[in-house]
Design an enzyme around this catalytic site. Structure first.
Site, PDB file in Angstrom:
ATOM      1  N   ASN A  11      51.077  37.707  55.005  1.00 32.90           N
ATOM      2  CA  ASN A  11      52.552  37.211  54.747  1.00 32.90           C
ATOM      3  C   ASN A  11      53.061  36.715  56.197  1.00 32.90           C
ATOM      4  O   ASN A  11      53.573  37.529  56.951  1.00 32.90           O
ATOM      5  CB  ASN A  11      53.238  38.652  54.553  1.00 32.90           C
ATOM      6  CG  ASN A  11      54.787  38.525  54.394  1.00 32.90           C
ATOM      7  OD1 ASN A  11      55.388  37.707  54.403  1.00 32.90           O
ATOM      8  ND2 ASN A  11      55.175  39.779  54.546  1.00 32.90           N
ATOM      9  N   LYS A  13      56.140  35.445  56.751  1.00 37.87           N
ATOM     10  CA  LYS A  13      57.524  35.577  56.826  1.00 37.87           C
ATOM     11  C   LYS A  13      58.163  34.285  57.256  1.00 37.87           C
ATOM     12  O   LYS A  13      57.510  33.240  56.731  1.00 37.87           O
ATOM     13  CB  LYS A  13      57.691  37.008  57.809  1.00 37.87           C
ATOM     14  CG  LYS A  13      56.772  38.016  57.508  1.00 37.87           C
ATOM     15  CD  LYS A  13      57.289  39.114  58.607  1.00 37.87           C
ATOM     16  CE  LYS A  13      56.343  40.589  58.039  1.00 37.87           C
ATOM     17  NZ  LYS A  13      56.663  41.757  58.668  1.00 37.87           N
ATOM     18  N   HIS A 101      59.629  43.508  49.354  1.00 36.13           N
ATOM     19  CA  HIS A 101      59.200  43.929  50.803  1.00 36.13           C
ATOM     20  C   HIS A 101      60.264  44.761  51.378  1.00 36.13           C
ATOM     21  O   HIS A 101      61.548  44.261  51.319  1.00 36.13           O
ATOM     22  CB  HIS A 101      59.024  42.470  51.413  1.00 36.13           C
ATOM     23  CG  HIS A 101      58.194  42.547  52.757  1.00 36.13           C
ATOM     24  ND1 HIS A 101      59.074  43.113  54.049  1.00 36.13           N
ATOM     25  CD2 HIS A 101      57.226  42.463  53.181  1.00 36.13           C
ATOM     26  CE1 HIS A 101      58.251  43.156  54.860  1.00 36.13           C
ATOM     27  NE2 HIS A 101      57.075  42.955  54.499  1.00 36.13           N
ATOM     28  N   GLU A 103      61.552  44.237  54.353  1.00 31.62           N
ATOM     29  CA  GLU A 103      62.655  43.347  54.857  1.00 31.62           C
ATOM     30  C   GLU A 103      63.688  42.919  53.796  1.00 31.62           C
ATOM     31  O   GLU A 103      64.952  42.524  54.049  1.00 31.62           O
ATOM     32  CB  GLU A 103      61.997  42.176  55.654  1.00 31.62           C
ATOM     33  CG  GLU A 103      61.430  42.830  56.954  1.00 31.62           C
ATOM     34  CD  GLU A 103      59.941  42.061  57.421  1.00 31.62           C
ATOM     35  OE1 GLU A 103      59.883  40.892  56.895  1.00 31.62           O
ATOM     36  OE2 GLU A 103      59.264  42.679  58.148  1.00 31.62           O
ATOM     37  N   GLU A 173      53.508  50.174  52.546  1.00 31.63           N
ATOM     38  CA  GLU A 173      53.994  49.510  54.065  1.00 31.63           C
ATOM     39  C   GLU A 173      54.949  50.495  54.624  1.00 31.63           C
ATOM     40  O   GLU A 173      56.242  50.507  54.240  1.00 31.63           O
ATOM     41  CB  GLU A 173      54.276  48.239  53.939  1.00 31.63           C
ATOM     42  CG  GLU A 173      53.455  47.203  53.582  1.00 31.63           C
ATOM     43  CD  GLU A 173      53.886  45.827  53.938  1.00 31.63           C
ATOM     44  OE1 GLU A 173      53.080  45.006  54.707  1.00 31.63           O
ATOM     45  OE2 GLU A 173      55.097  45.348  53.648  1.00 31.63           O
ATOM     46  N   GLY A 179      55.302  45.506  62.035  1.00 27.39           N
ATOM     47  CA  GLY A 179      55.721  44.629  63.340  1.00 27.39           C
ATOM     48  C   GLY A 179      55.846  45.447  64.430  1.00 27.39           C
ATOM     49  O   GLY A 179      56.314  44.921  65.440  1.00 27.39           O
ATOM     50  N   SER A 219      51.034  46.477  60.626  1.00 27.45           N
ATOM     51  CA  SER A 219      50.402  46.350  61.979  1.00 27.45           C
ATOM     52  C   SER A 219      48.735  46.355  61.728  1.00 27.45           C
ATOM     53  O   SER A 219      48.118  46.951  62.655  1.00 27.45           O
ATOM     54  CB  SER A 219      50.641  47.396  63.106  1.00 27.45           C
ATOM     55  OG  SER A 219      52.087  47.101  63.564  1.00 27.45           O
TER      56      SER A 219
HETATM   57  P1  PGA Z   1      53.115  43.215  60.176  1.00 27.43           P
HETATM   58  O1  PGA Z   1      53.634  42.961  58.886  1.00 27.43           O
HETATM   59  O2  PGA Z   1      51.403  43.278  59.990  1.00 27.43           O
HETATM   60  O3  PGA Z   1      53.170  42.408  61.149  1.00 27.43           O
HETATM   61  O4  PGA Z   1      52.955  44.897  60.524  1.00 27.43           O
HETATM   62  C1  PGA Z   1      53.278  43.644  57.757  1.00 27.43           C
HETATM   63  C2  PGA Z   1      54.382  43.059  56.603  1.00 27.43           C
HETATM   64  O5  PGA Z   1      55.619  43.243  56.993  1.00 27.43           O
HETATM   65  O6  PGA Z   1      54.076  42.585  55.568  1.00 27.43           O
END
Ligand code: PGA
Length: 257
Positions: A11, A13, A101, A103, A173, A179, A219
């Site tokens: 992903n 983003k 997601h 976000e 998640e 992140g 992460s």
């Molecule tokens: P990350 O993001 O691996 O940077 O923690 C995962 C995601 O938001 O899908």
């Protein structure tokens, strides 16, 4: 017991323009030995402006990647400035669409009801939703992890047939791990993914629960992927930051090796 082919999804983003995207995918393909793709599926979810370029690259060079999107609207067309129809994504041979997601939920106000409509719209165009769920740190500390996550699953799968549920992907998640460099322990991630599978069993049946693929995200990196991916109810990973670096993402993809 059904064997579930793990799905590792990158992903991206809002990162990498279409030139950078092409270079990243070419480098990634060069770094992962061909036989690795026999045991794992890899999807790439670039920003919308990159999708046509990546589709052309994958198809013209016959690369072992599936094309993914990060988001879509639930309507086919209309007065929705800035939005993208699932019909347009299907025309580009998009296979997977991330939906709900955290976000999108937290920053852009997507509700369970909107996520449910998106799941149905993505399925209508014969693409596969990657339905995301996850709790905040406050919710986890208050003991509300299961209520939040299983509520999101219940809402997201409403009106979806057992056969369709069996073919889709769910990504657990924990929001506090996205992140942040903090990963859920393999035990906690396994427990949450097992609870999600249990919810699917309750809503559908055993065969459906044994078929649905459940990813862990938050992460994930080359270093922690092997332990996470060896858990019985974790069938892959949704990878943000580490998927932008071809060397690191190649390590995640080769988690088994
Ligand atoms: P990350 O993001 O691996 O940077 O923690 C995962 C995601 O938001 O899908």
């Amino acid at each position: 017991m059904t064997t579930r082919t793990p799905l590792i999804s990158g992903n991206w983003k809002m990162n990498l323009n279409h030139f950078e995207a092409i270079q990243t995918v070419q480098k990634l393909h060069y770094l992962v030995p061909k036989q690795v793709f026999e045991g794992v599926e890899v999807s790439i979810h670039p920003p919308f402006t990159d999708i046509r370029s990546i589709q052309t690259l994958i198809e013209s060079e016959d690369l072992d990647f599936s094309l993914g999107a990060q988001h879509c609207h639930f309507e086919d067309s209309g007065a929705f400035t800035g939005e993208v129809s699932p019909a347009f994504l299907a025309k580009l041979n998009t296979k997977y669409v991330i939906c709900g997601h955290s976000e999108r939920r937290e920053v852009f106000g997507e509700t369970d009801e909107m996520v449910s409509k998106k799941v149905l719209a993505i399925l209508k165009y014969e693409m596969t939703p990657i339905l995301c769920c996850g709790e905040t740190l406050d919710e986890r500390e208050a003991g509300d992890m299961e209520a939040k996550v299983l509520g999101q699953i219940e809402a997201g799968l409403a009106g979806v047939s057992n056969e369709q549920i069996a073919s889709l992907v769910i990504a657990y998640e924990p929001i506090w791990a996205i992140g942040t460099g903090k990963t859920a322990t393999a035990e906690d991630a396994q427990a949450a993914c097992a609870a999600v599978r249990g919810k699917v069993r309750e809503m559908a049946d055993d065969a459906t629960a044994d078929s649905v693929r459940i990813q862990y995200g938050g992460s994930v990196k080359g270093g922690n992927a092997p332990e996470l991916m060896s858990q019985p109810d974790i069938d892959g990973a949704l990878v943000g930051g580490a998927s932008l670096d071809p060397d690191e993402f190649a390590r995640v993809i080769q988690f088994a090796g």
